[in-house]
Design a protein around this motif. Sequence first.
Motif, PDB file in Angstrom:
ATOM      1  N   HIS A  37     -39.114  48.916  -9.294  1.00  0.00           N
ATOM      2  CA  HIS A  37     -38.200  48.442  -8.250  1.00  0.00           C
ATOM      3  C   HIS A  37     -38.729  48.765  -6.852  1.00  0.00           C
ATOM      4  CE1 HIS A  37     -35.266  47.153 -11.119  1.00  0.00           C
ATOM      5  NE2 HIS A  37     -35.063  48.373 -11.611  1.00  0.00           N
ATOM      6  N   GLY A  38     -39.397  49.908  -6.730  1.00  0.00           N
ATOM      7  CA  GLY A  38     -39.964  50.270  -5.435  1.00  0.00           C
ATOM      8  C   GLY A  38     -41.060  49.310  -5.008  1.00  0.00           C
ATOM      9  N   LEU A  39     -41.944  48.942  -5.942  1.00  0.00           N
ATOM     10  CA  LEU A  39     -43.010  47.986  -5.633  1.00  0.00           C
ATOM     11  C   LEU A  39     -42.442  46.597  -5.346  1.00  0.00           C
ATOM     12  CD1 LEU A  39     -45.669  49.048  -8.299  1.00  0.00           C
ATOM     13  CD2 LEU A  39     -45.735  49.472  -5.821  1.00  0.00           C
ATOM     14  N   ASP A  40     -41.354  46.257  -6.023  1.00  0.00           N
ATOM     15  CA  ASP A  40     -40.680  44.987  -5.767  1.00  0.00           C
ATOM     16  C   ASP A  40     -40.198  44.935  -4.318  1.00  0.00           C
ATOM     17  OD1 ASP A  40     -39.377  42.571  -6.043  1.00  0.00           O
ATOM     18  OD2 ASP A  40     -37.596  43.430  -6.972  1.00  0.00           O
ATOM     19  N   ALA A  41     -39.624  46.037  -3.853  1.00  0.00           N
ATOM     20  CA  ALA A  41     -39.149  46.089  -2.472  1.00  0.00           C
ATOM     21  C   ALA A  41     -40.303  45.985  -1.480  1.00  0.00           C
ATOM     22  CB  ALA A  41     -38.379  47.385  -2.236  1.00  0.00           C
ATOM     23  N   LEU A  42     -41.422  46.649  -1.794  1.00  0.00           N
ATOM     24  CA  LEU A  42     -42.578  46.610  -0.898  1.00  0.00           C
ATOM     25  C   LEU A  42     -43.201  45.221  -0.812  1.00  0.00           C
ATOM     26  CD1 LEU A  42     -44.366  49.970  -1.728  1.00  0.00           C
ATOM     27  CD2 LEU A  42     -43.369  49.303   0.461  1.00  0.00           C
ATOM     28  N   ALA A  43     -42.944  44.375  -1.804  1.00  0.00           N
ATOM     29  CA  ALA A  43     -43.515  43.030  -1.802  1.00  0.00           C
ATOM     30  C   ALA A  43     -42.790  42.085  -0.841  1.00  0.00           C
ATOM     31  CB  ALA A  43     -43.472  42.453  -3.218  1.00  0.00           C
ATOM     32  N   THR A  44     -41.690  42.521  -0.245  1.00  0.00           N
ATOM     33  CA  THR A  44     -40.962  41.648   0.670  1.00  0.00           C
ATOM     34  C   THR A  44     -41.847  41.285   1.857  1.00  0.00           C
ATOM     35  OG1 THR A  44     -38.959  41.412   2.002  1.00  0.00           O
ATOM     36  CG2 THR A  44     -39.964  43.574   1.995  1.00  0.00           C
ATOM     37  N   PRO A  45     -41.746  40.058   2.355  1.00  0.00           N
ATOM     38  CA  PRO A  45     -42.588  39.661   3.493  1.00  0.00           C
ATOM     39  C   PRO A  45     -42.122  40.242   4.825  1.00  0.00           C
ATOM     40  CG  PRO A  45     -41.111  37.871   2.870  1.00  0.00           C
ATOM     41  CD  PRO A  45     -40.940  38.934   1.826  1.00  0.00           C
ATOM     42  N   ARG A  46     -40.962  40.884   4.817  1.00  0.00           N
ATOM     43  CA  ARG A  46     -40.372  41.342   6.078  1.00  0.00           C
ATOM     44  C   ARG A  46     -40.020  42.826   5.971  1.00  0.00           C
ATOM     45  NH1 ARG A  46     -35.777  41.137   9.241  1.00  0.00           N
ATOM     46  NH2 ARG A  46     -35.982  40.015  11.201  1.00  0.00           N
ATOM     47  N   HIS A  47     -40.885  43.681   6.477  1.00  0.00           N
ATOM     48  CA  HIS A  47     -40.693  45.125   6.367  1.00  0.00           C
ATOM     49  C   HIS A  47     -39.876  45.646   7.548  1.00  0.00           C
ATOM     50  CE1 HIS A  47     -44.451  45.474   3.612  1.00  0.00           C
ATOM     51  NE2 HIS A  47     -43.342  45.297   2.920  1.00  0.00           N
ATOM     52  N   ALA A  48     -38.559  45.525   7.462  1.00  0.00           N
ATOM     53  CA  ALA A  48     -37.688  46.083   8.492  1.00  0.00           C
ATOM     54  C   ALA A  48     -37.770  47.604   8.439  1.00  0.00           C
ATOM     55  CB  ALA A  48     -36.251  45.610   8.275  1.00  0.00           C
ATOM     56  N   ALA A  49     -37.383  48.244   9.536  1.00  0.00           N
ATOM     57  CA  ALA A  49     -37.465  49.708   9.621  1.00  0.00           C
ATOM     58  C   ALA A  49     -36.659  50.379   8.512  1.00  0.00           C
ATOM     59  CB  ALA A  49     -36.971  50.168  10.995  1.00  0.00           C
ATOM     60  N   ALA A  50     -35.506  49.784   8.137  1.00  0.00           N
ATOM     61  CA  ALA A  50     -34.672  50.370   7.082  1.00  0.00           C
ATOM     62  C   ALA A  50     -35.404  50.386   5.742  1.00  0.00           C
ATOM     63  CB  ALA A  50     -33.374  49.585   6.959  1.00  0.00           C
ATOM     64  N   ILE A  51     -36.203  49.358   5.486  1.00  0.00           N
ATOM     65  CA  ILE A  51     -36.955  49.293   4.231  1.00  0.00           C
ATOM     66  C   ILE A  51     -38.034  50.368   4.213  1.00  0.00           C
ATOM     67  CG2 ILE A  51     -38.518  47.857   2.854  1.00  0.00           C
ATOM     68  CD1 ILE A  51     -36.993  45.415   3.904  1.00  0.00           C
ATOM     69  N   VAL A  52     -38.727  50.510   5.308  1.00  0.00           N
ATOM     70  CA  VAL A  52     -39.794  51.515   5.391  1.00  0.00           C
ATOM     71  C   VAL A  52     -39.218  52.923   5.167  1.00  0.00           C
ATOM     72  CG1 VAL A  52     -41.522  52.556   6.893  1.00  0.00           C
ATOM     73  CG2 VAL A  52     -41.190  50.075   6.915  1.00  0.00           C
ATOM     74  N   THR A  53     -38.095  53.194   5.829  1.00  0.00           N
ATOM     75  CA  THR A  53     -37.467  54.513   5.701  1.00  0.00           C
ATOM     76  C   THR A  53     -37.095  54.802   4.252  1.00  0.00           C
ATOM     77  OG1 THR A  53     -36.605  54.385   7.959  1.00  0.00           O
ATOM     78  CG2 THR A  53     -35.525  55.935   6.457  1.00  0.00           C
ATOM     79  N   ARG A  54     -36.509  53.840   3.593  1.00  0.00           N
ATOM     80  CA  ARG A  54     -36.073  54.054   2.205  1.00  0.00           C
ATOM     81  C   ARG A  54     -37.254  54.145   1.248  1.00  0.00           C
ATOM     82  NH1 ARG A  54     -30.301  51.665   0.683  1.00  0.00           N
ATOM     83  NH2 ARG A  54     -29.241  51.940   2.679  1.00  0.00           N
TER      84      ARG A  54
END
Length: 461
Positions: A413-430
């Motif tokens: 699930h973590g790698l799935d999230a990292l595959a998003t084309p849009r790395h908002a600050a909230a995603i990076v933090t989590r």
Amino acid sequence: MRPHETHPGEIRARAAVDFGDKVPAQVYNDIAQEIHLCCGHSQLKSHRLARGWSPQDAVDRLIEVAASEGLPARGVEVRALRRWESGGHADADYQDRLARLYETGPVQLGFATDYTPPSGGDRTNRRDALRGAARLGAAALIAPGLLATAEQEARELTRRSEETDLGPSSLAHLQRVITDYGLHYARYSADELWEAALGDRRHVSTLLQHRTTLRQRRELYVAAAWLSLVLAWAAGDRGQVRASLAFAADARHHADEADHPEAVAWAWDVEATTWLYNDQPDEALRAAQHGVAVAPAGTAAQTRLTGQVARVHARLGHVGPASEMLTVLRGHAERHAAHATGLFSADAARVWSVAATSCLWLGDAGQARDFALQAMDVYEQDPSMSPTRRAITALDLGTASAQLGDPEQAVIHGLDALATPRHAAAIVTRCFSLHSMLERNFPGAAVVGRFRQSVAELSGG
């Protein structure tokens, strides 16, 4: 009367009440004299203002008059006219041409002095009458013997309230731009949004310097609020905390001035998010509670802010208040579609996603996983519609899996999230938060190394 207490347009407008578009030359002369006496402009400039012409209008008409009367062609520039209007010298030929243009003489234009002795006091009395007209203000004389009636004055006041420099296409264009930002926010990068929306916000600021009707001014304030909201979100996605908070405050100010409670509520929403993701939950709770208090009932803003209050209480460990708000929030899910697009929207998937985050902070990993799976079922139908929210939900699933002792699923699930084309600050933090949990709970697991490498690439390490 002191200079500039009365606007030349007001004096000119009173003549239009009586004469419409066919104002006699003598009346123009009287209006110009009144403008000169009460507004402090030079006599030459007062004649131009009496006709409502811009400097360019006057120059164009000066050339036309010369041509129509068979005078030799002679160029003239706006800056020359401005110089003459400010007391600069115009040669005899230009003085003659200007007198023809304004249908008067050089004395009336301030180029010469009339030394004729007053006869019977007429000239002095005429001047006194004009000065008295200025003192009378809106009910003043606009020409000898012409007194505006109450009915005429009422019509003029209405007309003035409708004066505007803003065309209908300007507001329509702004509305289309704001709608595009709201509906398609996720399609753009945070940098693209920032540059474009900042340009539009500056444009609104410029428009607010122009003459507008009261309704148009309110619409511009509302447009300023929505654009500042977009900028607050874009700044947050870029990791610019102070800019995000500043634009949230700007949005709230303009929305409040325009009496637009929904936009005020959205301003509190983005502020709550910014504080929460920057580890200041007390400030986030304050903002969320303010937002809930002003959000109109039944709106997407009310649902979003209810979710904010629930998850911030959970973040602070307030089990009772968080549970109560989650119950209210689940009720909101029933009145929204499963998935709605746009920055300023609410849907059932977001409700479940927020509930998942809240349950994680309350220590209920099993319930968090169930809520996150419900949300992911919706997001998987079209991953491109809400990429940021989908990535955050995937990270919640990863965190829940890690807490439930399943590092393999956590990394998936973590790698799935990292595959998003849009790395908002909230995603990076989590992502960093999930990485720390995996390293701490499963230090020897080979699968954790895969996630470690991806996080290192994310941070540029």
